[in-house]
Design a protein around this motif. Structure first.
Motif, PDB file in Angstrom:
ATOM      1  N   UNK A 285      74.204  32.080  61.185  1.00 30.59           N
ATOM      2  CA  UNK A 285      74.607  30.717  61.583  1.00 30.59           C
ATOM      3  C   UNK A 285      74.255  29.595  60.729  1.00 30.59           C
ATOM      4  N   UNK A 286      73.326  29.952  59.898  1.00 31.93           N
ATOM      5  CA  UNK A 286      72.808  28.718  59.021  1.00 31.93           C
ATOM      6  C   UNK A 286      72.864  28.927  57.401  1.00 31.93           C
ATOM      7  N   UNK A 287      72.875  30.426  57.049  1.00 29.43           N
ATOM      8  CA  UNK A 287      72.741  30.839  55.577  1.00 29.43           C
ATOM      9  C   UNK A 287      73.470  31.949  55.398  1.00 29.43           C
ATOM     10  N   UNK A 288      73.464  32.231  53.959  1.00 33.40           N
ATOM     11  CA  UNK A 288      74.219  33.518  53.420  1.00 33.40           C
ATOM     12  C   UNK A 288      73.214  34.052  52.512  1.00 33.40           C
ATOM     13  N   UNK A 289      72.812  35.254  52.694  1.00 31.58           N
ATOM     14  CA  UNK A 289      71.642  35.806  52.046  1.00 31.58           C
ATOM     15  C   UNK A 289      72.187  36.842  51.389  1.00 31.58           C
ATOM     16  N   UNK A 290      72.175  37.083  50.006  1.00 34.27           N
ATOM     17  CA  UNK A 290      72.855  38.316  49.238  1.00 34.27           C
ATOM     18  C   UNK A 290      71.811  39.016  48.303  1.00 34.27           C
ATOM     19  N   UNK A 291      71.831  40.298  48.032  1.00 30.54           N
ATOM     20  CA  UNK A 291      71.143  41.056  47.399  1.00 30.54           C
ATOM     21  C   UNK A 291      71.891  42.080  46.710  1.00 30.54           C
ATOM     22  N   UNK A 292      71.147  42.933  45.730  1.00 28.80           N
ATOM     23  CA  UNK A 292      71.686  43.840  45.115  1.00 28.80           C
ATOM     24  C   UNK A 292      70.804  45.099  45.266  1.00 28.80           C
ATOM     25  N   UNK A 293      71.666  46.377  45.592  1.00 22.50           N
ATOM     26  CA  UNK A 293      70.935  47.557  45.708  1.00 22.50           C
ATOM     27  C   UNK A 293      71.501  48.667  44.559  1.00 22.50           C
ATOM     28  N   UNK A 294      70.349  49.087  43.686  1.00 24.05           N
ATOM     29  CA  UNK A 294      70.664  50.091  42.501  1.00 24.05           C
ATOM     30  C   UNK A 294      70.114  51.350  42.975  1.00 24.05           C
ATOM     31  N   UNK A 295      70.814  52.503  43.008  1.00 25.49           N
ATOM     32  CA  UNK A 295      70.287  53.589  43.314  1.00 25.49           C
ATOM     33  C   UNK A 295      69.850  53.915  44.311  1.00 25.49           C
ATOM     34  N   UNK A 296      70.444  53.118  45.428  1.00 26.88           N
ATOM     35  CA  UNK A 296      69.711  53.410  46.715  1.00 26.88           C
ATOM     36  C   UNK A 296      68.761  52.402  47.149  1.00 26.88           C
ATOM     37  N   UNK A 297      68.202  51.588  45.998  1.00 29.15           N
ATOM     38  CA  UNK A 297      66.943  50.812  46.459  1.00 29.15           C
ATOM     39  C   UNK A 297      67.274  49.242  46.257  1.00 29.15           C
ATOM     40  N   UNK A 298      66.682  48.613  47.148  1.00 29.36           N
ATOM     41  CA  UNK A 298      67.046  47.129  47.184  1.00 29.36           C
ATOM     42  C   UNK A 298      66.266  46.684  45.776  1.00 29.36           C
ATOM     43  N   UNK A 299      66.682  45.615  45.108  1.00 26.53           N
ATOM     44  CA  UNK A 299      65.858  44.962  43.882  1.00 26.53           C
ATOM     45  C   UNK A 299      64.950  44.422  44.360  1.00 26.53           C
ATOM     46  N   UNK A 300      63.738  44.619  43.640  1.00 30.55           N
ATOM     47  CA  UNK A 300      62.285  44.007  44.178  1.00 30.55           C
ATOM     48  C   UNK A 300      61.947  42.852  43.102  1.00 30.55           C
ATOM     49  N   UNK A 301      61.649  41.654  43.405  1.00 31.00           N
ATOM     50  CA  UNK A 301      61.103  40.749  42.617  1.00 31.00           C
ATOM     51  C   UNK A 301      59.725  40.382  42.982  1.00 31.00           C
ATOM     52  N   UNK A 302      58.861  40.173  41.774  1.00 29.59           N
ATOM     53  CA  UNK A 302      57.430  39.937  42.026  1.00 29.59           C
ATOM     54  C   UNK A 302      57.048  38.463  42.354  1.00 29.59           C
ATOM     55  N   UNK A 303      58.278  37.719  42.348  1.00 32.84           N
ATOM     56  CA  UNK A 303      57.777  36.200  42.730  1.00 32.84           C
ATOM     57  C   UNK A 303      59.324  35.779  42.954  1.00 32.84           C
ATOM     58  N   UNK A 304      59.438  34.396  43.733  1.00 29.72           N
ATOM     59  CA  UNK A 304      60.408  33.641  44.083  1.00 29.72           C
ATOM     60  C   UNK A 304      59.894  32.171  44.291  1.00 29.72           C
ATOM     61  N   UNK A 305      60.710  31.043  44.037  1.00 36.57           N
ATOM     62  CA  UNK A 305      60.465  29.836  44.308  1.00 36.57           C
ATOM     63  C   UNK A 305      61.002  29.241  45.545  1.00 36.57           C
ATOM     64  N   UNK A 306      60.162  28.858  46.562  1.00 32.01           N
ATOM     65  CA  UNK A 306      60.483  28.606  47.866  1.00 32.01           C
ATOM     66  C   UNK A 306      61.022  27.023  47.875  1.00 32.01           C
ATOM     67  N   UNK A 307      60.523  26.267  46.727  1.00 35.44           N
ATOM     68  CA  UNK A 307      60.946  24.749  46.730  1.00 35.44           C
ATOM     69  C   UNK A 307      60.690  24.388  45.367  1.00 35.44           C
ATOM     70  N   UNK A 308      60.836  23.400  44.779  1.00 35.90           N
ATOM     71  CA  UNK A 308      60.592  22.732  43.441  1.00 35.90           C
ATOM     72  C   UNK A 308      58.894  22.830  43.393  1.00 35.90           C
ATOM     73  N   UNK A 309      58.669  23.614  42.456  1.00 33.36           N
ATOM     74  CA  UNK A 309      57.174  23.796  42.134  1.00 33.36           C
ATOM     75  C   UNK A 309      56.404  24.458  43.319  1.00 33.36           C
ATOM     76  N   UNK A 310      56.987  25.344  43.981  1.00 32.42           N
ATOM     77  CA  UNK A 310      56.357  25.985  45.222  1.00 32.42           C
ATOM     78  C   UNK A 310      56.653  27.556  44.971  1.00 32.42           C
ATOM     79  N   UNK A 311      56.150  28.131  43.961  1.00 32.58           N
ATOM     80  CA  UNK A 311      56.345  29.625  43.780  1.00 32.58           C
ATOM     81  C   UNK A 311      55.449  30.386  44.686  1.00 32.58           C
ATOM     82  N   UNK A 312      56.177  31.461  45.022  1.00 25.22           N
ATOM     83  CA  UNK A 312      55.375  32.488  46.048  1.00 25.22           C
ATOM     84  C   UNK A 312      55.432  34.074  45.255  1.00 25.22           C
ATOM     85  N   UNK A 313      54.196  34.092  44.800  1.00 26.07           N
ATOM     86  CA  UNK A 313      54.008  35.483  43.966  1.00 26.07           C
ATOM     87  C   UNK A 313      53.706  36.726  44.628  1.00 26.07           C
ATOM     88  N   UNK A 314      54.533  37.335  45.444  1.00 29.50           N
ATOM     89  CA  UNK A 314      54.165  38.543  46.086  1.00 29.50           C
ATOM     90  C   UNK A 314      55.391  39.401  46.062  1.00 29.50           C
TER      91      UNK A 314
END
Length: 673
Positions: A285-314
């Motif tokens: 109802x609010x958003x569209x979320x898109x991701x990539x799956x390669x060789x049956x495994x979702x792509x994992x990222x070590x970090x993302x930015x939740x907002x300007x200068x608000x990185x989350x490194x997990x």
């Protein structure tokens, strides 16, 4: 496997997937979310589906509470205790700016400068403590923070990733001073050397921890009163589960909880259907979320930015989100241009056709006006008998008057814009990263996704769209099929050639033991335990690292060879004889629950059943369109577009010039003719 239920709380709807075998849906339902208290919506879903509490063995839950808290800045009032000279690291960031071409912009750090205090301590990069913590200094800053009435405190020192002793000492003193404080040390959240990202991640954890802990306690109390006293697990951003009773300590790890669940289920469905490469699209109802799956495994990222200068490194599933959902509001901007989103009508007041007080036209209103949604059978709205088509037409008509368009033309324009927005983000994860979209299938889901998936594959050039059996509640199903997962990492920061034989093995063993300990403490019954090790590596002088799968017993030459293979696969070449560096080491410990990949023979081709209804539906013009019920489409059935397939959790559009085939797993595979 005993009865299980997956529940995903979204911004607009709360979805439920109840299963007796962990795969097939016994019951599904959608109810409106309750933003004031998400646990109320969760109980509403259980009651609406009449799930028997006495038969349930497990409840698995995805939630947006952490995401919304960060976006809306409704977490705890926090203080920061850091190394002298580093109080402004949260605002200095990486010398980036909010707008690429802009020279101005506002920053909204989670901790204001007056609550960021310094301690004259120092540990070197190799873990040697050269200046101990001064107890009196800590007591003085504790008085300041007490006077400011903070609820949580972050302790983040410069080189605590190498030795957390000083952080732990300050945390101990602060707890003695005020046991009511929530204390978070950066090294307990992230043992890597990026001081800005590590401090930011610990800050997000502290900001969320009191809220998430309170939510988990309230949720477990409500479930107990309802009659359920067994285990409840919550989805993490990395695609794994964590016990709800441990949720407070994992608050930062559930920021992308719901989207991760959907990608987890979509990857499994695509693999069973014979597609090892997939793009997943979740439109709610609010958003569209898109991701990539390669060789049956979702792509994992070590970090993302939740907002300007608000990185989350997990570690988290790499999900890209845009504001494009059924509730996205259409508007004419100051330049007279039609825009759709990111502003959303959310659950309340919702689209105009819901009749809850919404006055601005949305994507859902456009679908209703074009008869793509059955107005006489509202999905997920238990208090409505039918949608208000006339109100939707009036709202869209007013918008059309500003554009000089008819009601139908305006509705088509709204859908064209939102579809282009979603197609553009899908291209970003495929074509613009060097992938050929023809090698991928689009797994489309969410309550609104199957209404728009056909348009997305047409725009992007994807050959096949997979519509799962229960696409409207796939995130809830993803909770059911997920495993328990813990990621453990630590900075190495050494030239690969300088690492001695057996040194990495020792570190991998230590991290594996920590992950297994966490798995055991979770108390979740698992069938097998899978352990994987990764090295974050780069050529000497490079800033960005590449994740490389490694194994115990490998020497440095074998590790370098694995890096070359990964680098060539990612970039098409290597940098020759330049030496490499191991930036950090990561271990994933996954407790796998009782699910196995199914294999079924291809079904024989069947003609379509007689449609249960027909109605005029607008696809650039009005078409006499057959309407099918999903439960009448058996494996092997082929249906031709234009047609509509209706089911309790969503509506599926198959456009003119496309066909749909039901596979052995009851997915609809939609292809362009």
């Amino acid at each position: 496997m005993s009865d299980v239920v997956g529940i995903d709380v979204g911004g607009t709807f709360t979805d439920l997937f109840y299963s007796r075998d962990g795969i097939h849906a016994e019951r599904i339902c959608k109810v409106p979310s309750t933003p004031h208290d998400p646990s109320v919506g969760l109980l509403d879903a259980l009651n609406a589906a009449e799930v028997p509490a006495k038969d349930l063995d497990l409840i698995l839950h995805g939630t947006t509470i952490a995401t919304n808290a960060v976006i809306e800045r409704v977490g705890a009032k926090c203080g920061l205790v850091t190394t002298k000279g580093f109080r402004d690291v949260l605002e200095l960031g990486r010398r980036d700016r909010p707008d690429f071409y802009g020279l101005t912009g506002k920053q909204n750090p989670l901790i204001p400068r007056n609550l960021r205090l310094e301690v004259d301590e120092r540990t070197t990069f190799n873990g040697e403590v050269v200046r101990d913590v001064d107890k009196a200094e800590v007591a003085a800053l504790a008085e300041i923070l007490k006077a400011e009435d903070v609820g949580a405190i972050v302790v983040s020192f410069l080189h605590s990733y190498a030795n957390p002793a000083n952080e732990d000492r300050v945390a101990e003193l602060l707890r003695l001073f005020n046991p009511e404080w929530e204390i978070v040390t950066s090294a307990s959240i992230n043992r890597e050397y990026y001081e800005f990202e590590r401090t930011s991640t610990a800050t997000i954890q502290a900001f969320l921890q009191p809220l998430i802990k309170g939510y988990s306690e309230k949720l477990l109390k409500r479930l107990s009163d309802w009659g359920f006293d067994r285990q409840t697990l919550v989805m993490q951003s990395n695609g794994g589960l964590v016990p709800a009773s441990h949720l407070g300590q994992h608050a930062a790890q559930i920021v992308r909880s719901g989207p991760a669940a959907g990608v987890t289920a979509a990857a499994r469905i695509a693999s069973e259907a014979g597609f090892d490469r997939a793009i997943t699209g979740d439109m709610g109802g609010t958003s569209y979320d898109v991701a990539v799956v390669i060789d049956g495994e979702p792509e994992i990222t070590p970090a993302t930015n939740l907002d300007f200068r608000l990185p989350l490194r997990v570690s988290m599933i790499n999900v890209h989100t845009i504001g494009a959902g059924g509730g996205s509001i259409a508007n004419v901007d100051r330049a007279g241009i039609l825009t759709v989103g990111p502003r959303s009508a959310r659950a309340r007041p919702g689209p105009v056709c819901f009749g809850f007080g919404g006055t601005e036209p949305t994507v859902t209103d456009a679908n209703v006006v074009l008869a793509r949604i059955n107005a006489h059978d509202p999905i997920g709205l238990t208090d409505l008998d039918q949608l208000d088509v006339d109100a939707a037409r009036t709202a869209i008509g007013k918008l059309g008057d500003k554009l000089g368009l008819s009601v139908e033309e305006t509705a088509e324009a709204i859908l064209a814009i939102v579809n282009q927005n979603m197609a553009g983000r899908t291209r970003l994860l495929s074509i613009e990263r060097g992938y050929d979209p023809r090698d991928f299938a689009l797994v489309i889901f969410g309550g609104a996704g199957p209404l728009h998936g056909a348009a997305i594959i047409r725009e992007v050039g994807i050959k096949t769209m997979i519509v799962p059996p229960a696409p409207g509640v796939l995130c809830a199903m993803g909770c059911v099929v997920a495993d328990v997962r813990y990621d453990v990492s630590q900075t190495v920061a050494r030239a690969t050639s300088d690492i001695e034989t057996g040194e990495l093995d020792d570190r991998m063993n230590e991290q594996e033991l920590e992950g297994r300990r966490k798995l055991e403490e979770s108390g979740v019954a698992v069938k097998t335990t899978l352990v994987r090790h990764y090295a974050e590596m780069a050529y000497r002088g490079q800033i960005h690292a590449l994740r490389v799968a490694i194994e115990k017993g490998w020497d440095t030459n074998r590790i370098d060879a694995a890096f070359d293979e990964a680098y060539r696969a990612e970039y098409g070449n290597t940098l020759g004889e330049i030496s490499t560096t191991i930036v950090s080491l990561r271990t994933v410990v996954e407790g796998q629950r009782e699910h196995e990949k199914r294999t079924l023979p291809e079904p024989a081709r069947l003609p379509p059943p007689a449609p249960y209804d027909r109605r005029q539906v607008h696809f650039t013009k009005w078409w006499d369109t057959p309407i099918y019920k999903r439960d009448t489409l058996y494996p092997g059935t082929v249906i031709e577009g234009p047609c509509i397939v209706e089911q309790p959790d969503t509506t599926i559009i198959i456009e003119p010039g496309m066909s749909g085939r039901i596979d052995a797993f009851e997915n609809i595979l939609v292809e362009v003719a």
